[in-house]
Design a protein around this motif. Sequence first.
Motif, PDB file in Angstrom:
ATOM      1  N   THR A  61      22.732  34.600  33.424  1.00 46.01           N
ATOM      2  CA  THR A  61      21.282  34.503  33.433  1.00 46.01           C
ATOM      3  C   THR A  61      20.811  34.183  34.847  1.00 46.01           C
ATOM      4  O   THR A  61      21.521  33.542  35.629  1.00 46.01           O
ATOM      5  N   ASN A  63      17.052  32.995  36.900  1.00 46.84           N
ATOM      6  CA  ASN A  63      15.649  32.597  36.862  1.00 46.84           C
ATOM      7  C   ASN A  63      15.175  32.578  38.304  1.00 46.84           C
ATOM      8  O   ASN A  63      15.779  31.921  39.154  1.00 46.84           O
ATOM      9  N   ARG A  75      16.568  35.250  32.529  1.00 46.93           N
ATOM     10  CA  ARG A  75      16.759  36.640  32.104  1.00 46.93           C
ATOM     11  C   ARG A  75      18.248  36.941  32.153  1.00 46.93           C
ATOM     12  O   ARG A  75      18.928  36.607  33.127  1.00 46.93           O
ATOM     13  N   ASN A  76      18.753  37.575  31.117  1.00 47.37           N
ATOM     14  CA  ASN A  76      20.151  38.014  31.129  1.00 47.37           C
ATOM     15  C   ASN A  76      20.315  39.134  32.152  1.00 47.37           C
ATOM     16  O   ASN A  76      19.395  39.926  32.374  1.00 47.37           O
ATOM     17  N   TYR A  77      21.490  39.199  32.754  1.00 46.68           N
ATOM     18  CA  TYR A  77      21.789  40.271  33.688  1.00 46.68           C
ATOM     19  C   TYR A  77      23.270  40.606  33.624  1.00 46.68           C
ATOM     20  O   TYR A  77      24.082  39.817  33.147  1.00 46.68           O
ATOM     21  N   ASP A  98      14.646  42.748  30.627  1.00 48.51           N
ATOM     22  CA  ASP A  98      13.301  42.248  30.343  1.00 48.51           C
ATOM     23  C   ASP A  98      13.241  41.635  28.951  1.00 48.51           C
ATOM     24  O   ASP A  98      14.090  41.908  28.097  1.00 48.51           O
ATOM     25  N   GLU A  99      12.193  40.850  28.715  1.00 51.41           N
ATOM     26  CA  GLU A  99      12.038  40.124  27.447  1.00 51.41           C
ATOM     27  C   GLU A  99      12.108  41.020  26.217  1.00 51.41           C
ATOM     28  O   GLU A  99      12.722  40.677  25.236  1.00 51.41           O
ATOM     29  N   GLU A 105      19.384  44.178  25.695  1.00 48.88           N
ATOM     30  CA  GLU A 105      20.025  42.993  25.106  1.00 48.88           C
ATOM     31  C   GLU A 105      21.275  43.374  24.326  1.00 48.88           C
ATOM     32  O   GLU A 105      22.284  42.681  24.380  1.00 48.88           O
TER      33      GLU A 105
END
Length: 113
Positions: A61, A63, A75-77, A98-99, A105
């Motif tokens: 993640t 931020n 945010r996951n990456y 993105d959300e 995801e």
Amino acid sequence: MFKYALIVLLTLFISACKPSDKEMIKFGESLVAQSLKDPESAKFSSYYRPFGDGVGYVCGTVNAKNSYGGYVGNRNYYVHLTVKDDKVVDNSPVKIIDENDDKGEGNFRSICQ
């Protein structure tokens, strides 16, 4: 004494064959930071997920601050890395999810967990 010296030398030789997980994470995080509006603001929680000899993903993640100076939230990456002859020789584009990106995801979960 010779036996211990030989063990130390062999350990160093084996560990020199490829970058450590920590080095892979550092490289992956630097790629992610380069893709951000404010790279210095990035806060990471990362890990390395190997997928074979010299191939793997740095996942986690991030931020970071947006254009308005506010943090956007975690945010996951993920980013794919390939290592050859002790060096990272190739990487995929950085994917920061993105959300509302359900497909992203899903990819993150299948690759990184």
